[in-house]
Design a protein around this motif. Structure first.
Motif, PDB file in Angstrom:
ATOM      1  N   GLY A 218      86.823  89.534  42.319  1.00 26.33           N
ATOM      2  CA  GLY A 218      86.127  88.177  42.064  1.00 26.33           C
ATOM      3  C   GLY A 218      87.069  87.387  41.093  1.00 26.33           C
ATOM      4  O   GLY A 218      88.042  87.843  40.388  1.00 26.33           O
TER       5      GLY A 218
ATOM      6  N   ASP B 263      84.743  92.450  50.460  1.00 26.44           N
ATOM      7  CA  ASP B 263      84.361  91.049  50.842  1.00 26.44           C
ATOM      8  C   ASP B 263      85.328  90.854  51.817  1.00 26.44           C
ATOM      9  O   ASP B 263      85.088  89.528  52.210  1.00 26.44           O
ATOM     10  CB  ASP B 263      84.912  90.116  49.357  1.00 26.44           C
TER      11      ASP B 263
ATOM     12  N   PRO C 214      89.506  88.175  50.222  1.00 31.06           N
ATOM     13  CA  PRO C 214      89.043  87.321  48.966  1.00 31.06           C
ATOM     14  C   PRO C 214      89.402  87.719  47.546  1.00 31.06           C
ATOM     15  O   PRO C 214      89.928  87.109  46.871  1.00 31.06           O
ATOM     16  CB  PRO C 214      87.817  86.871  49.146  1.00 31.06           C
ATOM     17  N   ASP C 215      89.083  89.116  47.253  1.00 30.42           N
ATOM     18  CA  ASP C 215      89.420  89.386  45.967  1.00 30.42           C
ATOM     19  C   ASP C 215      90.671  89.771  45.642  1.00 30.42           C
ATOM     20  O   ASP C 215      91.304  89.485  44.672  1.00 30.42           O
ATOM     21  CB  ASP C 215      88.499  90.748  45.706  1.00 30.42           C
TER      22      ASP C 215
ATOM     23  N   ASP D  41      93.069  87.942  47.123  1.00 30.52           N
ATOM     24  CA  ASP D  41      93.710  86.468  46.885  1.00 30.52           C
ATOM     25  C   ASP D  41      93.187  85.964  45.694  1.00 30.52           C
ATOM     26  O   ASP D  41      94.221  85.289  44.819  1.00 30.52           O
ATOM     27  CB  ASP D  41      92.936  85.628  47.917  1.00 30.52           C
TER      28      ASP D  41
ATOM     29  N   TRP E  94      88.280  79.792  43.819  1.00 28.31           N
ATOM     30  CA  TRP E  94      88.885  80.371  44.589  1.00 28.31           C
ATOM     31  C   TRP E  94      89.968  79.513  45.194  1.00 28.31           C
ATOM     32  O   TRP E  94      90.192  78.259  45.249  1.00 28.31           O
ATOM     33  CB  TRP E  94      88.032  80.708  45.687  1.00 28.31           C
TER      34      TRP E  94
ATOM     35  N   PHE F 163      83.760  78.099  55.871  1.00 25.09           N
ATOM     36  CA  PHE F 163      84.633  78.918  55.232  1.00 25.09           C
ATOM     37  C   PHE F 163      85.974  78.000  55.132  1.00 25.09           C
ATOM     38  O   PHE F 163      86.719  78.054  55.971  1.00 25.09           O
ATOM     39  CB  PHE F 163      84.726  80.366  55.604  1.00 25.09           C
ATOM     40  N   ARG F 164      85.954  77.504  53.930  1.00 25.77           N
ATOM     41  CA  ARG F 164      87.169  76.590  53.693  1.00 25.77           C
ATOM     42  C   ARG F 164      88.567  77.056  53.687  1.00 25.77           C
ATOM     43  O   ARG F 164      88.606  78.030  52.408  1.00 25.77           O
ATOM     44  CB  ARG F 164      86.863  75.689  52.671  1.00 25.77           C
TER      45      ARG F 164
ATOM     46  N   ASP G 223      96.735  77.949  51.381  1.00 31.63           N
ATOM     47  CA  ASP G 223      95.878  79.327  51.392  1.00 31.63           C
ATOM     48  C   ASP G 223      96.092  79.922  53.115  1.00 31.63           C
ATOM     49  O   ASP G 223      96.218  81.004  53.399  1.00 31.63           O
ATOM     50  CB  ASP G 223      94.620  79.056  51.151  1.00 31.63           C
TER      51      ASP G 223
ATOM     52  N   PHE H  85      79.171  90.078  54.053  1.00 33.68           N
ATOM     53  CA  PHE H  85      79.116  89.551  52.652  1.00 33.68           C
ATOM     54  C   PHE H  85      79.652  88.177  52.664  1.00 33.68           C
ATOM     55  O   PHE H  85      78.825  87.155  51.682  1.00 33.68           O
ATOM     56  CB  PHE H  85      80.362  90.293  51.747  1.00 33.68           C
ATOM     57  N   GLN H  86      80.532  87.612  53.540  1.00 35.90           N
ATOM     58  CA  GLN H  86      80.818  86.119  53.016  1.00 35.90           C
ATOM     59  C   GLN H  86      79.858  85.358  53.962  1.00 35.90           C
ATOM     60  O   GLN H  86      79.482  84.191  53.397  1.00 35.90           O
ATOM     61  CB  GLN H  86      82.352  85.963  53.944  1.00 35.90           C
TER      62      GLN H  86
ATOM     63  N   PHE I 289      77.669  85.128  50.867  1.00 33.73           N
ATOM     64  CA  PHE I 289      78.075  84.433  49.604  1.00 33.73           C
ATOM     65  C   PHE I 289      78.397  83.031  49.798  1.00 33.73           C
ATOM     66  O   PHE I 289      78.420  82.330  49.113  1.00 33.73           O
ATOM     67  CB  PHE I 289      79.436  85.359  49.336  1.00 33.73           C
ATOM     68  N   VAL I 290      79.021  82.775  51.195  1.00 33.86           N
ATOM     69  CA  VAL I 290      79.705  81.367  51.443  1.00 33.86           C
ATOM     70  C   VAL I 290      78.686  80.543  52.098  1.00 33.86           C
ATOM     71  O   VAL I 290      78.012  79.540  51.953  1.00 33.86           O
ATOM     72  CB  VAL I 290      81.011  81.355  51.899  1.00 33.86           C
TER      73      VAL I 290
END
Ligand code: FO1
Length: 310
Positions: free
Chosen positions: A9, A36, A47-48, A50, A66, A88-89, A94, A149-150, A153-154
């Motif tokens: 994170g 994640d 993600p982590d 990244d 992020w 999820f953008r 990216d 998780f996503q 979280f998102v």
């Protein structure tokens, strides 16, 4: 001083950048949470990894917390127009990273090798070690059932009340040999100010990892300051798990794993109640200088603990 830094994170990545400015690639290895990770739009998203990659490359998007800075969103806008999933953008630059990672994995590379290829291409000299090349997926048990998780979280924006976490695949996952080898002859471990439940516990749950940590001094930097998480849902999760959202409760969560604990100046009154050696300093990192100062404080603290251990 040769350290292993455990991170996941944005909060953890901030201290990781500080550590990378003080310690060279042969002095610090970054062990990163992959719980994640998920597959989305046919891409493998980590993600982590990244967050840490962009932080070390100083490319991270500080407004969003992020992804990459200076992004364009034509892929997302076009996907939306085509009726695709856009909760999820993924910025255009990216997207290239996730595409490259997915291609490397599809060609047979493990996550560690794929990560090394990408970080090297971004000019990062420090090693980022995924906690395992085997899949581990954090499942959030909450009042809406079991969420990936996503999705928690998102997609649901951390709104559901959490009841517990499960790390699917963890029993079969092998600790990254890079991490195991590093631990065999390092001087200490820093648990960066990451969410204890979803960014650190997946690593601690890997077979053999917790035992390997007992051989060297371990310090954790509190992700909770003055009863709040500087970034992310840690304090909300603690409240929902009926745990006080305090720095002391984080130290308690890690239990006898810790040899030392780093807290923010604003929590100095709490330091007295904590049974293990504790230092109080500024743990809120706004500038690069803050990140480097906290890294230096943490390294000095580990050196003292190591000297005391003899
Ligand atoms: N977090 C969000 O809140 N919204 C997003 O659209 C989003 C996209 C995203 C894309 C790539 C990436 O590496 C991370 C992204 N994140 C997004 C953050 C991510 O959910 C979190 O960084 C971790 O999973 C928790 O630390």
């Amino acid at each position: 001083m040769k350290l292993l830094a455990i991170t996941g994170g944005v909060g953890g990545a901030k201290l990781a950048l500080g550590l990378s400015r003080v310690l060279g690639p042969d002095e610090v290895l970054f062990a990163v949470n992959t719980g994640d990770d998920f597959s989305h739009l046919g891409l493998h998203i980590s993600p982590d990894i990244d967050s840490l990659t962009y932080a070390l490359a100083e490319e991270n998007n500080t407004e969003l917390g992020w992804g990459r800075q200076g992004e364009t969103w034509q892929f997302m806008d076009t996907l939306q127009a085509l009726g695709g999933e856009t909760w999820f953008r993924l910025g255009d630059k990216d997207l290239a990273l996730h595409t490259r990672r997915t291609q490397l994995l599809r060609e047979g590379a493990g996550l560690t090798a794929a990560t090394h290829e990408i970080t090297t291409a971004l000019g990062i000299t420090h090693r980022i070690a995924p906690m395992s090349d085997d899949p581990v997926r954090t499942i959030v048990h909450c009042d809406q059932g079991a969420l990936a998780f996503q999705h928690y979280f998102v997609r649901e924006a951390c709104q559901p009340a959490v009841q517990g976490f499960e790390f699917s695949g963890i029993e079969q996952a092998r600790l990254n040999p890079l991490i195991a080898d590093w631990l065999a002859d390092c001087d200490g471990v820093v648990i960066c100010p990451s969410n204890p439940y979803v960014s650190v516990d997946p690593l601690l749950g890997l077979p053999g990892f917790r035992e390997a940590l007992t051989k060297v001094p371990v310090v954790a930097v509190s992700p909770i300051v003055g009863g709040i998480a500087i970034k992310g849902p840690a304090a909300k999760m603690m409240a929902e798990l009926q745990v006080p959202a305090t720095a002391g409760a984080v130290a308690g969560h890690y239990g006898d794993l810790l040899d030392g604990f780093v807290m923010d100046n604003s929590d100095k009154n709490e330091a007295k109640q904590i049974k293990i050696p504790t230092i109080v300093t500024q743990t809120i990192m706004v500038t690069l200088a803050d990140r480097v100062a906290l890294a230096n404080d943490t390294i000095r603290f580990l050196q003292q603990l190591r000297a005391a251990q003899g």
